[in-house]
Structures are given as structure tokens and as C-alpha cells.
Write a protein that holds these residues in place. Structure first.
Motif, PDB file in Angstrom:
ATOM      1  N   LEU A 114      29.461 -39.305  11.423  1.00  0.00           N
ATOM      2  CA  LEU A 114      28.002 -39.297  11.464  1.00  0.00           C
ATOM      3  C   LEU A 114      27.456 -40.719  11.484  1.00  0.00           C
ATOM      4  O   LEU A 114      26.449 -40.999  12.138  1.00  0.00           O
ATOM      5  CB  LEU A 114      27.434 -38.517  10.280  1.00  0.00           C
ATOM      6  CG  LEU A 114      27.373 -36.996  10.435  1.00  0.00           C
ATOM      7  CD1 LEU A 114      28.767 -36.371  10.387  1.00  0.00           C
ATOM      8  CD2 LEU A 114      26.491 -36.381   9.356  1.00  0.00           C
ATOM      9  N   HIS A 115      28.120 -41.593  10.763  1.00  0.00           N
ATOM     10  CA  HIS A 115      27.712 -42.999  10.738  1.00  0.00           C
ATOM     11  C   HIS A 115      27.877 -43.634  12.111  1.00  0.00           C
ATOM     12  O   HIS A 115      26.951 -44.266  12.642  1.00  0.00           O
ATOM     13  CB  HIS A 115      28.534 -43.746   9.689  1.00  0.00           C
ATOM     14  CG  HIS A 115      28.385 -45.228   9.730  1.00  0.00           C
ATOM     15  ND1 HIS A 115      27.165 -45.867   9.633  1.00  0.00           N
ATOM     16  CD2 HIS A 115      29.320 -46.217   9.873  1.00  0.00           C
ATOM     17  CE1 HIS A 115      27.339 -47.184   9.701  1.00  0.00           C
ATOM     18  NE2 HIS A 115      28.631 -47.416   9.847  1.00  0.00           N
TER      19      HIS A 115
ATOM     20  N   LEU B 254      32.215 -38.626   6.687  1.00  0.00           N
ATOM     21  CA  LEU B 254      30.931 -39.261   6.971  1.00  0.00           C
ATOM     22  C   LEU B 254      31.048 -40.346   8.031  1.00  0.00           C
ATOM     23  O   LEU B 254      30.045 -40.735   8.644  1.00  0.00           O
ATOM     24  CB  LEU B 254      30.344 -39.860   5.685  1.00  0.00           C
ATOM     25  CG  LEU B 254      29.710 -38.869   4.708  1.00  0.00           C
ATOM     26  CD1 LEU B 254      29.416 -39.546   3.382  1.00  0.00           C
ATOM     27  CD2 LEU B 254      28.438 -38.269   5.301  1.00  0.00           C
TER      28      LEU B 254
ATOM     29  N   GLU C  77      20.318 -43.565   9.348  1.00  0.00           N
ATOM     30  CA  GLU C  77      20.446 -44.235   8.059  1.00  0.00           C
ATOM     31  C   GLU C  77      19.217 -45.040   7.663  1.00  0.00           C
ATOM     32  O   GLU C  77      19.062 -45.384   6.486  1.00  0.00           O
ATOM     33  CB  GLU C  77      21.717 -45.092   8.057  1.00  0.00           C
ATOM     34  CG  GLU C  77      22.975 -44.229   8.121  1.00  0.00           C
ATOM     35  CD  GLU C  77      24.260 -45.015   8.251  1.00  0.00           C
ATOM     36  OE1 GLU C  77      24.281 -46.211   7.855  1.00  0.00           O
ATOM     37  OE2 GLU C  77      25.250 -44.451   8.742  1.00  0.00           O
TER      38      GLU C  77
ATOM     39  N   TRP D 142      23.753 -39.598  11.343  1.00  0.00           N
ATOM     40  CA  TRP D 142      23.035 -39.924  10.125  1.00  0.00           C
ATOM     41  C   TRP D 142      22.042 -41.036  10.437  1.00  0.00           C
ATOM     42  O   TRP D 142      22.440 -42.190  10.642  1.00  0.00           O
ATOM     43  CB  TRP D 142      24.031 -40.368   9.058  1.00  0.00           C
ATOM     44  CG  TRP D 142      23.440 -40.692   7.714  1.00  0.00           C
ATOM     45  CD1 TRP D 142      22.134 -40.613   7.326  1.00  0.00           C
ATOM     46  CD2 TRP D 142      24.163 -41.157   6.559  1.00  0.00           C
ATOM     47  NE1 TRP D 142      21.990 -40.994   6.014  1.00  0.00           N
ATOM     48  CE2 TRP D 142      23.217 -41.336   5.518  1.00  0.00           C
ATOM     49  CE3 TRP D 142      25.504 -41.429   6.318  1.00  0.00           C
ATOM     50  CZ2 TRP D 142      23.583 -41.791   4.255  1.00  0.00           C
ATOM     51  CZ3 TRP D 142      25.872 -41.878   5.069  1.00  0.00           C
ATOM     52  CH2 TRP D 142      24.926 -42.049   4.042  1.00  0.00           C
TER      53      TRP D 142
ATOM     54  N   SER E  42      20.737 -39.354  -0.721  1.00  0.00           N
ATOM     55  CA  SER E  42      20.706 -38.752   0.607  1.00  0.00           C
ATOM     56  C   SER E  42      21.102 -37.286   0.581  1.00  0.00           C
ATOM     57  O   SER E  42      22.006 -36.874  -0.169  1.00  0.00           O
ATOM     58  CB  SER E  42      21.649 -39.503   1.549  1.00  0.00           C
ATOM     59  OG  SER E  42      21.754 -38.842   2.798  1.00  0.00           O
TER      60      SER E  42
ATOM     61  N   LEU F 244      22.810 -35.950   2.706  1.00  0.00           N
ATOM     62  CA  LEU F 244      24.182 -35.827   3.196  1.00  0.00           C
ATOM     63  C   LEU F 244      25.204 -35.772   2.069  1.00  0.00           C
ATOM     64  O   LEU F 244      26.336 -35.332   2.280  1.00  0.00           O
ATOM     65  CB  LEU F 244      24.517 -36.967   4.153  1.00  0.00           C
ATOM     66  CG  LEU F 244      24.242 -36.644   5.624  1.00  0.00           C
ATOM     67  CD1 LEU F 244      22.753 -36.643   5.894  1.00  0.00           C
ATOM     68  CD2 LEU F 244      24.940 -37.621   6.548  1.00  0.00           C
TER      69      LEU F 244
ATOM     70  N   ARG G  28      19.914 -35.657  15.009  1.00  0.00           N
ATOM     71  CA  ARG G  28      19.685 -36.131  13.655  1.00  0.00           C
ATOM     72  C   ARG G  28      20.160 -35.093  12.647  1.00  0.00           C
ATOM     73  O   ARG G  28      20.303 -33.917  12.967  1.00  0.00           O
ATOM     74  CB  ARG G  28      18.187 -36.378  13.429  1.00  0.00           C
ATOM     75  CG  ARG G  28      17.695 -37.708  13.881  1.00  0.00           C
ATOM     76  CD  ARG G  28      16.195 -37.827  13.723  1.00  0.00           C
ATOM     77  NE  ARG G  28      15.756 -37.489  12.364  1.00  0.00           N
ATOM     78  CZ  ARG G  28      14.478 -37.499  11.993  1.00  0.00           C
ATOM     79  NH1 ARG G  28      13.543 -37.796  12.865  1.00  0.00           N
ATOM     80  NH2 ARG G  28      14.134 -37.205  10.761  1.00  0.00           N
ATOM     81  N   HIS G  29      20.363 -35.535  11.394  1.00  0.00           N
ATOM     82  CA  HIS G  29      20.816 -34.599  10.364  1.00  0.00           C
ATOM     83  C   HIS G  29      19.643 -33.747   9.868  1.00  0.00           C
ATOM     84  O   HIS G  29      19.320 -33.711   8.693  1.00  0.00           O
ATOM     85  CB  HIS G  29      21.517 -35.332   9.222  1.00  0.00           C
ATOM     86  CG  HIS G  29      20.678 -36.349   8.514  1.00  0.00           C
ATOM     87  ND1 HIS G  29      20.401 -37.571   9.040  1.00  0.00           N
ATOM     88  CD2 HIS G  29      20.057 -36.329   7.307  1.00  0.00           C
ATOM     89  CE1 HIS G  29      19.661 -38.264   8.192  1.00  0.00           C
ATOM     90  NE2 HIS G  29      19.431 -37.525   7.138  1.00  0.00           N
TER      91      HIS G  29
ATOM     92  N   TRP H 265      25.448 -42.525  14.740  1.00  0.00           N
ATOM     93  CA  TRP H 265      24.163 -43.239  14.619  1.00  0.00           C
ATOM     94  C   TRP H 265      24.234 -44.611  15.284  1.00  0.00           C
ATOM     95  O   TRP H 265      23.317 -45.003  16.024  1.00  0.00           O
ATOM     96  CB  TRP H 265      23.784 -43.384  13.146  1.00  0.00           C
ATOM     97  CG  TRP H 265      22.590 -44.244  12.891  1.00  0.00           C
ATOM     98  CD1 TRP H 265      21.306 -44.043  13.328  1.00  0.00           C
ATOM     99  CD2 TRP H 265      22.566 -45.464  12.129  1.00  0.00           C
ATOM    100  NE1 TRP H 265      20.485 -45.056  12.869  1.00  0.00           N
ATOM    101  CE2 TRP H 265      21.231 -45.932  12.141  1.00  0.00           C
ATOM    102  CE3 TRP H 265      23.528 -46.180  11.436  1.00  0.00           C
ATOM    103  CZ2 TRP H 265      20.844 -47.106  11.483  1.00  0.00           C
ATOM    104  CZ3 TRP H 265      23.143 -47.341  10.779  1.00  0.00           C
ATOM    105  CH2 TRP H 265      21.821 -47.792  10.807  1.00  0.00           C
TER     106      TRP H 265
END
Length: 321
Positions: free
Chosen positions: A210-211, A207, A94, A92, A104, A106, A10-11, A214
Motif C-alpha cells: 500500500l505504501h 503494508l 499517507e 495508502w 491510522s 490501516l 485510496r484506502h 502510493w
């Protein structure tokens, strides 16, 4: 040969870990491309270029989740091999920011990926990637431009826990995959907007990784609910129908309280131009995705079958925490 088994986390990185990951991404943006993939100048661009050339066989198809699993892993491997990154691949989560992407962590300009776009072109206005010149996009166009964003908190509502849980409670892959692709997948792309919202050139925004990490975590968790069957469960079509313009999430996946903006979502034309070669499908005759389907990444990593990426404890060698 030494094999690492990295964690995808996780971030919740420390400040030092955040800087280390972003520095490695900036390193990829400085390293020259060497695979000859259309439009790419740097190692970072190669991922965007490979994604663009396979858009119509990697989206709205059965290999959507397997393809992006290998794709994110290949990017993480490049961070390590090309740029000596030693940390974990962040994802991320989300659900924590659903409906409020604009706030966020991020998008922090110092320890994150920079904030929203600004000006007539929507260029990122701050952060570590504000001055990167991207040679690919929008879409299939080869054209120098900034990394663009148009953050949309409403669109990010498709990452709400209620939407995610609806998908996670499905018991068949042929129901789970379209739910993930239509709902949570659309949240990250639409919530960040602009570059990320273009299904062809979206890896031009860092990004993206990271998306999609997830989304891969959600698939990993779904598989773990019934590993004896779900590590082998695949299906769906091999070719997507992308002749029509695609805009917002399809009917039935928007969460309660979310409705299209006045005038509807801005459509994105996914039609491949004549000067872009049609992608080939290997390992699967016909139009049904099987475990023999070959995932092709233009030499960034060894080509692998869907079967080889179904369980991340195999050659992929990672787990989520």
C-alpha cells in the motif's frame, strides 16, 4: 485472452472490500512458494525474497520507481491469479495520516493490518497478520520471526503535504526521484518501523504494498503533468553505494519541525553478505539507467524494460482514482 484494467484506489474501501483484500493477502501467505527464491516458503515470501536479492540495484538508483511499479503490479497480479482476488489494489494516501500513523485506520485490528509491535521482539500484537512466521530477515538473514513494527509518528511527518508538494513541483526526473525516495518513501518505512524500516526485507510487512502503491501514484501524477516528456524521462545511476549504514532521511528532506531523535536514527546495515549472490544488471552497460534497463523479478512475472512500465496504460493496464 481477457485483460483486466484494475483501479488502484485510496484506502476508502467498504468493510467488505477491506476483508476481501486482506483475505487475498492471507491466501498468498498460505500458498507454497515454487520459484526457488532464496529463503521463501510461501508465495508472499517470494516477493520479500526477490526484493532482498536486488536491494542494491533497486534503491538509491534510477530504476527505483520503475522497479517498484512492476513489483507492486506483480503482487497485485498474484492476488488475482493465485488467490482469485477481484477487487482493486489499495494505496495508502499517507498525507492524510502524516504525523499520526499510530492513529491510522490501516492499523485497525479488525478491518486493517493490525497495530504496533509489542514485547521484546516488537511482534505485531493483533490483527490478521499477527501469527505469520516470516522466514526472511531482518535484512539478508534467513531466520524465522514474526512481522515486527515500531510505529514512529515523527518519522511519518516526511509524508506531510509540504514535503510531497516540494517533490511534485520539481520539473526534472533526476530531481523528482531522489526527493520522493528520500522524503515520502522514508515516511512509510520509518513511520511503520522495524520490518518496514529495513530496506532489504521490508516487503515482509503487507503494508509495504500500500505504501509503494502510493509512491507509484505520486510518480503517475507527476508524469501526467507533462506526459509527452515524462513518459520517456529516466536517468540516474545503476548501482547504489550501500557500503555505509543507512538510517533516517537524508539532509534536506526532513520537514519543518522534524529533527532526528536523541542519538540519531537507528542505522541499518545494507552490506550484502558473501553468501548472497551479487545481482546482475541487464540492458544497461555502464552506470546510467536508460529505458532499455531490464526489470527482473525471478519468474514472478515476465521481465520488462523500464520503457514498458513508464506508462501504466500499456501492458500494466491500471489507473489511479
Amino acid at each position: 485472452m481477457l485483460t483486466w484494467c484494475p483501479l488502484f484506489q485510496r484506502h476508502t474501501f467498504t468493510d467488505e472490500e477491506k476483508r476481501s483484500y486482506i483475505d487475498a493477502e492471507l491466501c498468498l501467505m498460505r500458498k507454497p512458494a515454487n520459484l526457488g527464491i532464496r529463503g521463501s516458503r510461501t508465495k508472499f515470501d517470494e516477493f520479500q525474497a526477490a526484493h532482498a536479492l536486488q536491494t542494491e540495484i533497486a534503491h538509491f538508483v534510477g530504476q527505483f520507481l520503475p522497479f517498484h511499479r512492476l513489483f507492486v503490479w506483480a503482487h497485485e497480479k498474484a492476488l488475482r491469479v493465485v488467490c482469485n482476488y477481484t477487487g482493486s489494489q489499495p494505496y495508502w494516501e499517507e498525507e492524510l495520516d502524516a504525523g499520526a500513523f499510530s492513529k491510522s485506520m490501516l492499523l485497525d485490528p479488525i478491518l486493517g493490518f493490525g497495530g504496533d509491535g509489542a514485547g521484546p521482539n516488537g511482534c505485531i500484537r493483533d490483527g490478521p497478520f499477527a501469527n505469520y512466521t516470516n522466514p526472511i530477515g531482518p535484512g539478508y538473514i534467513i531466520h524465522d520471526h514474526c512481522i515486527e513494527r515500531q510505529v514512529n509518528d515523527m518519522f511519518s511527518m516526511a509524508a506531510l503535504p509540504a514535503v510531497v508538494n516540494r517533490c511534485m513541483n520539481m520539473t526534472a526526473f533526476l530531481d523528482f526521484w531522489p526527493c520522493i525516495e528520500g522524503g515520502p518513501h522514508g515516511a512509510g518505512h520509518g513511520g511503520i518501523g522495524a520490518e518496514m524500516l529495513n530496506p532489504i526485507s521490508s516487503p515482509g510487512d503487507p503494508l509495504f504494498f500500500l505504501h509503494h502503491a502510493w509512491l507509484d501514484k505520486l510518480w503517475w501524477q507527476w508524469q501526467a503533468q507533462d506526459p509527452s516528456s515524462r513518459f520517456k524521462e529516466i536517468g540516474g545511476n545503476n548501482w547504489a553505494n550501500l557500503t555505509a549504514n543507512v538510517g533516517g532521511p537524508p539532509p534536506g528532506v526532513m520537514p519543518p519541525g522534524m529533527s532526528p531523535p536523541p542519538g540519531g536514527f537507528t542505522p541499518v546495515n545494507l552490506t550484502r553478505p558473501d553468501d548472497v549472490p551479487k545481482p546482475a544488471i541487464y540492458g544497461d552497460p555502464g552506470d546510467v539507467t536508460t529505458l532499455n534497463h531490464l526489470l527482473y523479478l525471478y519468474g514472478m512475472v515476465e521481465n520488462r524494460t523500464v520503457s514498458e512500465v513508464m506508462d501504466t496504460s500499456g501492458f500494466l493496464c491500471y489507473q489511479y482514482v
